[in-house]
Design a protein around this motif. Sequence first.
Motif, PDB file in Angstrom:
ATOM      1  N   UNK A  77       0.839  -1.206   0.000  1.00  0.00           N
ATOM      2  CA  UNK A  77       0.000   0.000   0.000  1.00  0.00           C
ATOM      3  C   UNK A  77       0.874   1.257   0.000  1.00  0.00           C
ATOM      4  N   UNK A  78       2.017   1.177   0.704  1.00  0.00           N
ATOM      5  CA  UNK A  78       2.925   2.336   0.751  1.00  0.00           C
ATOM      6  C   UNK A  78       3.644   2.526  -0.589  1.00  0.00           C
ATOM      7  N   UNK A  97       1.331   4.783  -2.301  1.00  0.00           N
ATOM      8  CA  UNK A  97       1.808   5.933  -1.541  1.00  0.00           C
ATOM      9  C   UNK A  97       0.993   6.232  -0.295  1.00  0.00           C
ATOM     10  N   UNK A  98       0.297   5.226   0.209  1.00  0.00           N
ATOM     11  CA  UNK A  98      -0.581   5.441   1.368  1.00  0.00           C
ATOM     12  C   UNK A  98      -0.073   4.704   2.602  1.00  0.00           C
ATOM     13  N   UNK A  99      -0.330   5.273   3.774  1.00  0.00           N
ATOM     14  CA  UNK A  99       0.019   4.610   5.031  1.00  0.00           C
ATOM     15  C   UNK A  99      -1.153   3.745   5.474  1.00  0.00           C
ATOM     16  N   UNK A 100      -0.865   2.469   5.757  1.00  0.00           N
ATOM     17  CA  UNK A 100      -1.916   1.524   6.124  1.00  0.00           C
ATOM     18  C   UNK A 100      -2.244   1.636   7.604  1.00  0.00           C
ATOM     19  N   UNK A 131      -5.056  -2.597  -6.204  1.00  0.00           N
ATOM     20  CA  UNK A 131      -4.028  -2.723  -5.161  1.00  0.00           C
ATOM     21  C   UNK A 131      -4.625  -2.396  -3.789  1.00  0.00           C
ATOM     22  N   UNK A 182      -4.549  -5.073  -0.945  1.00  0.00           N
ATOM     23  CA  UNK A 182      -3.806  -4.835   0.297  1.00  0.00           C
ATOM     24  C   UNK A 182      -4.743  -4.996   1.497  1.00  0.00           C
ATOM     25  N   UNK A 242       5.358   7.370  -5.344  1.00  0.00           N
ATOM     26  CA  UNK A 242       4.903   5.984  -5.272  1.00  0.00           C
ATOM     27  C   UNK A 242       4.927   5.385  -6.672  1.00  0.00           C
ATOM     28  N   UNK A 296       2.815  11.413  -4.430  1.00  0.00           N
ATOM     29  CA  UNK A 296       4.006  11.622  -3.605  1.00  0.00           C
ATOM     30  C   UNK A 296       3.967  10.676  -2.408  1.00  0.00           C
ATOM     31  N   UNK A 297       5.119  10.098  -2.066  1.00  0.00           N
ATOM     32  CA  UNK A 297       5.211   9.230  -0.884  1.00  0.00           C
ATOM     33  C   UNK A 297       5.082  10.080   0.382  1.00  0.00           C
ATOM     34  N   UNK A 298       4.615   9.488   1.494  1.00  0.00           N
ATOM     35  CA  UNK A 298       4.445  10.255   2.732  1.00  0.00           C
ATOM     36  C   UNK A 298       5.747  10.933   3.156  1.00  0.00           C
TER      37      UNK A 298
END
Lengths: 142, 141
Positions: A22-23, A27-30, B5, B9, B66, B71-73
Amino acid sequence: MPLDWVWGLAGGLMIGSAAAIFLLLNGRIMGASGLLGGVVDGSTKGAARKEGLLFMAGLIGAPLLVHLLRGAPPTHLTSNVTVLILAGLCVGFGTRLANGCTSGHGVCGISRLSTRGIVATLFYLVAGALTVWVFRHLLGVI
Amino acid sequence: MRALIAAGAGGLFGLGLLISGMTDTTKVQGWLDIFGAWDPTLAFVLGGAIIPMAIAWRIAAKRRDAILGGVLPAQPATEITPRLAVGSGLFGLGWGLSGLCPGPAMASLGFGGWQGLVFFLAMIAAMMAQPKVTAALSQAR
């Protein structure tokens, strides 16, 4: 059971892999409380909201499918309605106030050595252990 | 693809929670019961989950975006606030009382009976009320 730790480790690796996918891909925090809370309070909007809803559909749907095909193990959840409501309110309010729960602060936070994640985890672990001690061993209600 | 996805997930997360025993509240309360019949399983679950995620953060540190875009965190906030402490303490109280946290509460929703549904409804009610309650409390001070 003697093999519980093997299942725990295997399940844990699956949980961590889900968070990694997922990250890196989306690009998301699970974080379960963040994903659910953002959808129900309306703060997550647009494509992120749709993604959050789909994530939760998988999270609820996959174990449901296992349950229908093979029978899922019992949850052993209490039938005391007062405890259920009080616990649900504390978990919902607390995780949103703290911006995370076991998956967000615990799995995703500790793995990047986030100070906030580590501190939050210490707080909810100590609070949880004290709660079980008081309500199980002193009061005998859970 | 992003949608697929996200659902995948979520499904993998749910199956991991089920296989590890984290949808069984006796195992979770057993982990918290350090003065009783302590159950160490949760340590293996958390440890197992941290390994792939620690690798993922190392990969993420070398990238800006990503793989499927976006954009990644950013770097996490570091400030330890009263909100973080009070919220986590409150969460621990509810977690200890029930043996459920938000992930397993959702993963077991399909087979947790009326008890799981009552917990879930109380949880989302509090999640919806939290921003308003917090704002009202900070204004009253």
